[in-house]
Design a protein around this motif. Structure first.
Motif, PDB file in Angstrom:
ATOM      1  N   ASN A 151       0.751  -1.316  -0.162  1.00 21.81           N
ATOM      2  CA  ASN A 151       0.048   0.060   0.033  1.00 21.81           C
ATOM      3  C   ASN A 151       0.916   1.159   0.050  1.00 21.81           C
ATOM      4  O   ASN A 151       0.445   2.185   0.736  1.00 21.81           O
ATOM      5  N   MET A 152       1.841   1.262  -0.858  1.00 24.35           N
ATOM      6  CA  MET A 152       2.829   2.399  -0.760  1.00 24.35           C
ATOM      7  C   MET A 152       2.801   2.790  -2.393  1.00 24.35           C
ATOM      8  O   MET A 152       2.393   2.190  -3.220  1.00 24.35           O
ATOM      9  N   ASN A 153       3.448   4.166  -2.595  1.00 23.50           N
ATOM     10  CA  ASN A 153       3.677   4.507  -3.926  1.00 23.50           C
ATOM     11  C   ASN A 153       5.091   4.277  -4.105  1.00 23.50           C
ATOM     12  O   ASN A 153       6.002   4.183  -3.114  1.00 23.50           O
ATOM     13  N   PRO A 154       5.538   3.698  -5.207  1.00 17.57           N
ATOM     14  CA  PRO A 154       7.043   3.372  -5.785  1.00 17.57           C
ATOM     15  C   PRO A 154       8.076   4.431  -5.325  1.00 17.57           C
ATOM     16  O   PRO A 154       9.043   3.807  -4.792  1.00 17.57           O
ATOM     17  N   VAL A 155       7.646   5.737  -5.511  1.00 15.18           N
ATOM     18  CA  VAL A 155       8.722   6.799  -4.946  1.00 15.18           C
ATOM     19  C   VAL A 155       9.043   6.608  -3.704  1.00 15.18           C
ATOM     20  O   VAL A 155       9.939   7.329  -3.162  1.00 15.18           O
ATOM     21  N   SER A 156       8.043   5.960  -2.717  1.00 13.68           N
ATOM     22  CA  SER A 156       8.240   6.000  -1.195  1.00 13.68           C
ATOM     23  C   SER A 156       9.195   4.859  -0.840  1.00 13.68           C
ATOM     24  O   SER A 156       9.410   4.706   0.352  1.00 13.68           O
ATOM     25  N   CYS A 157       9.410   4.032  -1.536  1.00  9.83           N
ATOM     26  CA  CYS A 157      10.134   2.685  -1.637  1.00  9.83           C
ATOM     27  C   CYS A 157      11.689   2.460  -2.141  1.00  9.83           C
ATOM     28  O   CYS A 157      11.830   3.107  -3.247  1.00  9.83           O
ATOM     29  N   LEU A 158      12.375   2.039  -1.358  1.00 13.09           N
ATOM     30  CA  LEU A 158      13.708   1.758  -1.804  1.00 13.09           C
ATOM     31  C   LEU A 158      14.014   0.371  -1.983  1.00 13.09           C
ATOM     32  O   LEU A 158      13.821  -0.465  -1.114  1.00 13.09           O
ATOM     33  N   ALA A 159      14.540  -0.217  -3.110  1.00 12.63           N
ATOM     34  CA  ALA A 159      14.915  -1.408  -3.415  1.00 12.63           C
ATOM     35  C   ALA A 159      16.364  -1.802  -3.050  1.00 12.63           C
ATOM     36  O   ALA A 159      17.264  -0.751  -3.549  1.00 12.63           O
ATOM     37  N   ILE A 160      16.510  -2.877  -2.510  1.00 13.65           N
ATOM     38  CA  ILE A 160      17.958  -3.478  -2.403  1.00 13.65           C
ATOM     39  C   ILE A 160      18.293  -4.545  -3.197  1.00 13.65           C
ATOM     40  O   ILE A 160      17.603  -5.645  -3.304  1.00 13.65           O
ATOM     41  N   GLU A 161      19.250  -4.278  -4.086  1.00 14.62           N
ATOM     42  CA  GLU A 161      19.535  -5.473  -5.252  1.00 14.62           C
ATOM     43  C   GLU A 161      20.911  -5.809  -5.390  1.00 14.62           C
ATOM     44  O   GLU A 161      21.805  -5.044  -4.710  1.00 14.62           O
ATOM     45  N   ASP A 162      21.056  -6.692  -6.257  1.00  9.64           N
ATOM     46  CA  ASP A 162      22.579  -6.981  -6.474  1.00  9.64           C
ATOM     47  C   ASP A 162      22.998  -7.196  -7.991  1.00  9.64           C
ATOM     48  O   ASP A 162      24.178  -7.454  -7.977  1.00  9.64           O
ATOM     49  N   SER A 163      22.021  -7.226  -8.939  1.00 11.97           N
ATOM     50  CA  SER A 163      22.196  -7.356 -10.119  1.00 11.97           C
ATOM     51  C   SER A 163      21.729  -6.243 -10.988  1.00 11.97           C
ATOM     52  O   SER A 163      20.780  -5.500 -10.704  1.00 11.97           O
ATOM     53  N   VAL A 164      22.350  -6.295 -12.146  1.00 14.91           N
ATOM     54  CA  VAL A 164      21.615  -5.265 -13.412  1.00 14.91           C
ATOM     55  C   VAL A 164      20.221  -5.610 -13.673  1.00 14.91           C
ATOM     56  O   VAL A 164      19.467  -4.750 -13.583  1.00 14.91           O
ATOM     57  N   ASN A 165      19.812  -6.980 -13.840  1.00 16.53           N
ATOM     58  CA  ASN A 165      18.406  -7.311 -14.226  1.00 16.53           C
ATOM     59  C   ASN A 165      17.751  -6.762 -13.143  1.00 16.53           C
ATOM     60  O   ASN A 165      16.509  -6.255 -13.352  1.00 16.53           O
ATOM     61  N   GLY A 166      17.762  -6.869 -11.780  1.00 11.01           N
ATOM     62  CA  GLY A 166      17.174  -6.551 -10.655  1.00 11.01           C
ATOM     63  C   GLY A 166      17.083  -4.872 -10.473  1.00 11.01           C
ATOM     64  O   GLY A 166      15.947  -4.458 -10.260  1.00 11.01           O
ATOM     65  N   ALA A 167      18.268  -4.576 -10.610  1.00 11.77           N
ATOM     66  CA  ALA A 167      18.223  -2.844 -10.312  1.00 11.77           C
ATOM     67  C   ALA A 167      17.493  -2.032 -11.495  1.00 11.77           C
ATOM     68  O   ALA A 167      16.752  -1.248 -11.301  1.00 11.77           O
ATOM     69  N   THR A 168      17.440  -2.704 -12.764  1.00 16.48           N
ATOM     70  CA  THR A 168      16.757  -2.251 -13.891  1.00 16.48           C
ATOM     71  C   THR A 168      15.214  -2.322 -13.642  1.00 16.48           C
ATOM     72  O   THR A 168      14.566  -1.541 -13.950  1.00 16.48           O
ATOM     73  N   ALA A 169      14.909  -3.436 -13.078  1.00 16.43           N
ATOM     74  CA  ALA A 169      13.339  -3.891 -12.655  1.00 16.43           C
ATOM     75  C   ALA A 169      12.974  -2.789 -11.655  1.00 16.43           C
ATOM     76  O   ALA A 169      11.761  -1.947 -12.000  1.00 16.43           O
ATOM     77  N   ALA A 170      13.666  -2.435 -10.639  1.00 14.29           N
ATOM     78  CA  ALA A 170      13.298  -1.570  -9.706  1.00 14.29           C
ATOM     79  C   ALA A 170      13.141  -0.156 -10.039  1.00 14.29           C
ATOM     80  O   ALA A 170      12.254   0.633  -9.755  1.00 14.29           O
ATOM     81  N   GLU A 171      14.342   0.366 -10.916  1.00 19.31           N
ATOM     82  CA  GLU A 171      14.194   1.514 -11.630  1.00 19.31           C
ATOM     83  C   GLU A 171      13.085   1.945 -12.476  1.00 19.31           C
ATOM     84  O   GLU A 171      12.444   2.872 -12.443  1.00 19.31           O
ATOM     85  N   ARG A 172      12.778   0.838 -13.142  1.00 14.90           N
ATOM     86  CA  ARG A 172      11.761   0.909 -14.135  1.00 14.90           C
ATOM     87  C   ARG A 172      10.402   1.083 -13.426  1.00 14.90           C
ATOM     88  O   ARG A 172       9.252   1.674 -13.924  1.00 14.90           O
ATOM     89  N   ALA A 173      10.079   0.497 -12.241  1.00 11.91           N
ATOM     90  CA  ALA A 173       9.172   0.487 -11.416  1.00 11.91           C
ATOM     91  C   ALA A 173       8.875   1.930 -10.661  1.00 11.91           C
ATOM     92  O   ALA A 173       7.806   2.181 -10.121  1.00 11.91           O
ATOM     93  N   GLY A 174       9.900   2.464 -10.731  1.00 12.59           N
ATOM     94  CA  GLY A 174       9.992   3.949 -10.089  1.00 12.59           C
ATOM     95  C   GLY A 174      10.445   3.914  -8.554  1.00 12.59           C
ATOM     96  O   GLY A 174      10.285   4.914  -8.022  1.00 12.59           O
ATOM     97  N   LEU A 175      11.228   2.955  -8.179  1.00  9.98           N
ATOM     98  CA  LEU A 175      11.677   3.010  -6.859  1.00  9.98           C
ATOM     99  C   LEU A 175      12.944   3.521  -6.930  1.00  9.98           C
ATOM    100  O   LEU A 175      13.874   3.486  -7.920  1.00  9.98           O
ATOM    101  N   GLY A 176      13.674   3.877  -5.610  1.00  8.33           N
ATOM    102  CA  GLY A 176      14.882   4.315  -5.678  1.00  8.33           C
ATOM    103  C   GLY A 176      15.755   2.984  -5.449  1.00  8.33           C
ATOM    104  O   GLY A 176      14.948   2.104  -4.817  1.00  8.33           O
TER     105      GLY A 176
END
Length: 210
Positions: A151-176
Protein backbone atom coordinates in the motif's frame (compact mmCIF):
# COMPACT_ATOMS: atom_id res chain seq x y z
CA UNK A 1 15.26 11.48 -0.26
CA UNK A 2 13.57 9.79 2.71
CA UNK A 3 11.84 6.48 2.08
CA UNK A 4 8.97 4.75 3.89
CA UNK A 5 9.52 1.09 2.97
CA UNK A 6 12.14 -1.30 1.55
CA UNK A 7 11.77 -4.00 -1.09
CA UNK A 8 14.57 -6.57 -1.04
CA UNK A 9 15.66 -8.84 -3.84
CA UNK A 10 16.31 -12.35 -2.48
CA UNK A 11 18.95 -14.33 -4.38
CA UNK A 12 22.36 -12.75 -3.96
CA UNK A 13 20.95 -9.93 -1.82
CA UNK A 14 19.56 -11.56 1.34
CA UNK A 15 21.62 -14.75 1.02
CA UNK A 16 24.46 -15.41 -1.40
CA UNK A 17 22.75 -18.06 -3.50
CA UNK A 18 24.46 -17.00 -6.73
CA UNK A 19 27.86 -18.59 -6.08
CA UNK A 20 26.07 -21.58 -4.58
CA UNK A 21 23.83 -22.17 -7.61
CA UNK A 22 26.78 -21.80 -9.99
CA UNK A 23 28.68 -24.46 -8.02
CA UNK A 24 25.68 -26.82 -7.84
CA UNK A 25 25.04 -26.51 -11.60
CA UNK A 26 28.61 -27.45 -12.40
CA UNK A 27 28.61 -30.31 -9.88
CA UNK A 28 25.55 -31.79 -11.60
CA UNK A 29 26.84 -31.18 -15.13
CA UNK A 30 30.15 -32.82 -14.27
CA UNK A 31 28.33 -35.79 -12.69
CA UNK A 32 26.57 -36.26 -16.03
CA UNK A 33 29.92 -36.05 -17.90
CA UNK A 34 29.01 -32.65 -19.37
CA UNK A 35 31.25 -29.60 -19.58
CA UNK A 36 30.82 -27.06 -16.77
CA UNK A 37 29.42 -23.62 -17.61
CA UNK A 38 31.56 -20.48 -17.44
CA UNK A 39 31.12 -17.70 -14.90
CA UNK A 40 30.43 -15.24 -17.73
CA UNK A 41 27.59 -17.39 -19.12
CA UNK A 42 26.10 -17.75 -15.65
CA UNK A 43 26.34 -14.01 -14.90
CA UNK A 44 24.06 -13.20 -17.86
CA UNK A 45 21.16 -14.92 -16.09
CA UNK A 46 21.53 -13.35 -12.65
CA UNK A 47 18.52 -11.45 -11.38
CA UNK A 48 16.18 -12.43 -14.21
CA UNK A 49 14.07 -15.38 -15.31
CA UNK A 50 17.25 -17.26 -16.37
CA UNK A 51 15.41 -19.02 -19.21
CA UNK A 52 18.53 -19.30 -21.36
CA UNK A 53 20.48 -20.92 -18.53
CA UNK A 54 17.62 -23.27 -17.70
CA UNK A 55 17.16 -24.30 -21.34
CA UNK A 56 20.88 -24.93 -21.74
CA UNK A 57 21.01 -27.20 -18.67
CA UNK A 58 17.93 -29.09 -19.87
CA UNK A 59 19.54 -29.59 -23.29
CA UNK A 60 22.57 -31.11 -21.58
CA UNK A 61 21.08 -33.38 -18.89
CA UNK A 62 17.31 -33.50 -19.54
CA UNK A 63 14.24 -32.15 -17.79
CA UNK A 64 14.16 -34.56 -14.85
CA UNK A 65 17.83 -34.12 -13.96
CA UNK A 66 17.47 -30.33 -14.27
CA UNK A 67 14.59 -30.35 -11.79
CA UNK A 68 16.71 -32.48 -9.43
CA UNK A 69 19.54 -29.95 -9.76
CA UNK A 70 17.34 -27.00 -8.78
CA UNK A 71 15.70 -29.00 -5.96
CA UNK A 72 19.19 -29.78 -4.64
CA UNK A 73 20.10 -26.09 -4.76
CA UNK A 74 16.94 -24.93 -2.97
CA UNK A 75 17.25 -27.54 -0.22
CA UNK A 76 20.94 -26.74 0.34
CA UNK A 77 20.12 -23.01 0.41
CA UNK A 78 18.51 -23.58 3.81
CA UNK A 79 22.02 -23.83 5.24
CA UNK A 80 23.22 -20.47 3.91
CA UNK A 81 23.39 -17.60 6.40
CA UNK A 82 21.76 -14.25 5.81
CA UNK A 83 24.25 -11.65 4.59
CA UNK A 84 25.29 -9.86 7.78
CA UNK A 85 24.73 -6.34 6.43
CA UNK A 86 21.16 -7.22 5.39
CA UNK A 87 20.46 -8.82 8.76
CA UNK A 88 21.49 -5.58 10.48
CA UNK A 89 19.43 -3.49 8.04
CA UNK A 90 16.29 -5.54 8.73
CA UNK A 91 16.81 -5.11 12.48
CA UNK A 92 17.14 -1.34 12.06
CA UNK A 93 13.98 -1.24 9.92
CA UNK A 94 12.02 -3.27 12.48
CA UNK A 95 13.19 -1.01 15.29
CA UNK A 96 11.75 1.97 13.39
CA UNK A 97 8.59 0.08 12.31
CA UNK A 98 9.47 0.49 8.63
CA UNK A 99 7.81 -2.25 6.53
CA UNK A 100 9.80 -4.35 4.09
CA UNK A 101 9.00 -6.80 1.31
CA UNK A 102 10.77 -9.32 -0.93
CA UNK A 103 10.45 -9.25 -4.74
CA UNK A 104 12.21 -12.22 -6.33
CA UNK A 105 12.50 -13.67 -9.82
CA UNK A 106 12.54 -17.08 -8.11
CA UNK A 107 9.25 -18.71 -7.22
CA UNK A 108 7.97 -18.31 -3.67
CA UNK A 109 7.86 -22.10 -3.40
CA UNK A 110 11.53 -22.40 -4.33
CA UNK A 111 12.77 -19.96 -1.68
CA UNK A 112 10.39 -21.16 1.04
CA UNK A 113 12.93 -23.57 2.66
CA UNK A 114 15.48 -20.76 2.95
CA UNK A 115 12.90 -18.23 4.19
CA UNK A 116 11.83 -20.61 6.95
CA UNK A 117 15.41 -21.44 7.92
CA UNK A 118 16.19 -17.71 8.17
CA UNK A 119 13.05 -17.02 10.20
CA UNK A 120 11.78 -14.55 7.61
CA UNK A 121 8.32 -15.95 6.91
CA UNK A 122 6.85 -14.00 9.84
CA UNK A 123 9.10 -10.96 9.55
CA UNK A 124 8.51 -9.99 5.92
CA UNK A 125 5.19 -8.25 5.28
CA UNK A 126 4.99 -9.12 1.56
CA UNK A 127 6.74 -11.77 -0.55
CA UNK A 128 6.24 -11.63 -4.33
CA UNK A 129 7.63 -14.34 -6.63
CA UNK A 130 7.65 -15.10 -10.34
CA UNK A 131 4.32 -16.98 -10.11
CA UNK A 132 2.61 -13.74 -9.04
CA UNK A 133 3.42 -11.69 -12.16
CA UNK A 134 3.39 -11.79 -15.95
CA UNK A 135 7.13 -11.20 -16.35
CA UNK A 136 10.18 -11.50 -14.10
CA UNK A 137 13.02 -8.97 -13.83
CA UNK A 138 14.24 -6.87 -15.65
CA UNK A 139 10.54 -6.08 -16.21
CA UNK A 140 9.07 -3.94 -13.38
CA UNK A 141 6.13 -6.26 -12.53
CA UNK A 142 7.60 -7.84 -9.37
CA UNK A 143 8.41 -4.48 -7.81
CA UNK A 144 5.12 -2.89 -8.80
CA UNK A 145 3.22 -5.81 -7.24
CA UNK A 146 5.26 -5.69 -4.03
CA UNK A 147 4.75 -1.94 -3.67
CA UNK A 148 1.03 -2.30 -4.33
CA UNK A 149 0.74 -5.00 -1.65
CA UNK A 150 2.58 -2.72 0.79
CA UNK A 151 0.00 0.00 0.00
CA UNK A 152 2.83 2.35 -0.91
CA UNK A 153 3.74 4.61 -3.79
CA UNK A 154 6.84 3.35 -5.71
CA UNK A 155 8.70 6.62 -5.12
CA UNK A 156 8.31 6.05 -1.35
CA UNK A 157 10.11 2.70 -1.55
CA UNK A 158 13.79 1.80 -1.67
CA UNK A 159 14.93 -1.37 -3.47
CA UNK A 160 17.99 -3.33 -2.38
CA UNK A 161 19.46 -5.29 -5.29
CA UNK A 162 22.62 -7.08 -6.38
CA UNK A 163 22.29 -7.34 -10.18
CA UNK A 164 21.72 -5.26 -13.30
CA UNK A 165 18.51 -7.15 -14.15
CA UNK A 166 17.13 -6.55 -10.66
CA UNK A 167 18.21 -2.93 -10.42
CA UNK A 168 16.73 -2.26 -13.87
CA UNK A 169 13.39 -3.73 -12.78
CA UNK A 170 13.30 -1.60 -9.64
CA UNK A 171 14.25 1.56 -11.51
CA UNK A 172 11.59 0.91 -14.18
CA UNK A 173 9.03 0.50 -11.40
CA UNK A 174 9.95 3.92 -9.99
CA UNK A 175 11.72 2.88 -6.78
CA UNK A 176 14.98 4.28 -5.50
CA UNK A 177 17.71 1.66 -5.90
CA UNK A 178 20.75 0.68 -3.86
CA UNK A 179 22.95 -2.09 -5.27
CA UNK A 180 25.07 -4.18 -2.93
CA UNK A 181 27.11 -6.50 -5.10
CA UNK A 182 28.49 -9.96 -4.35
CA UNK A 183 31.29 -12.05 -5.82
CA UNK A 184 29.16 -12.91 -8.86
CA UNK A 185 27.81 -9.41 -9.59
CA UNK A 186 30.66 -7.06 -8.57
CA UNK A 187 32.02 -6.96 -12.15
CA UNK A 188 28.67 -6.04 -13.72
CA UNK A 189 28.30 -2.66 -15.42
CA UNK A 190 25.72 -0.55 -13.56
CA UNK A 191 26.68 2.71 -15.28
CA UNK A 192 23.40 2.99 -17.23
CA UNK A 193 21.36 2.99 -14.03
CA UNK A 194 20.52 5.95 -11.82
CA UNK A 195 21.37 4.41 -8.44
CA UNK A 196 20.98 5.95 -5.00
CA UNK A 197 24.16 4.21 -3.97
CA UNK A 198 26.36 1.12 -4.19
CA UNK A 199 27.79 -1.21 -1.56
CA UNK A 200 26.47 0.74 1.42
CA UNK A 201 26.37 -0.65 4.95
CA UNK A 202 23.14 -0.86 6.92
CA UNK A 203 23.94 2.08 9.15
CA UNK A 204 24.70 4.38 6.20
CA UNK A 205 21.45 3.35 4.48
CA UNK A 206 19.42 4.14 7.60
CA UNK A 207 21.15 7.46 8.18
CA UNK A 208 20.92 8.69 4.57
CA UNK A 209 17.53 7.35 3.46
CA UNK A 210 15.39 6.96 6.59
Amino acid sequence: MRYRAVVFDFDGTIIDTEQHLFDVINQHLTAHQKNPISVDFYRQSIGGAAKGLHQYIESQIGEEATKALYDDHHQQSRHLSMIENISRLMEHLEAKHIPFAIATSSSREAIQPALQALGLTNRVAVIVGREDVEAAKPEPDLYLTAVQQLNMNPVSCLAIEDSVNGATAAERAGLGVIVNTNQMTEQMDFSNLNLEGMNLDAETIMKQYF
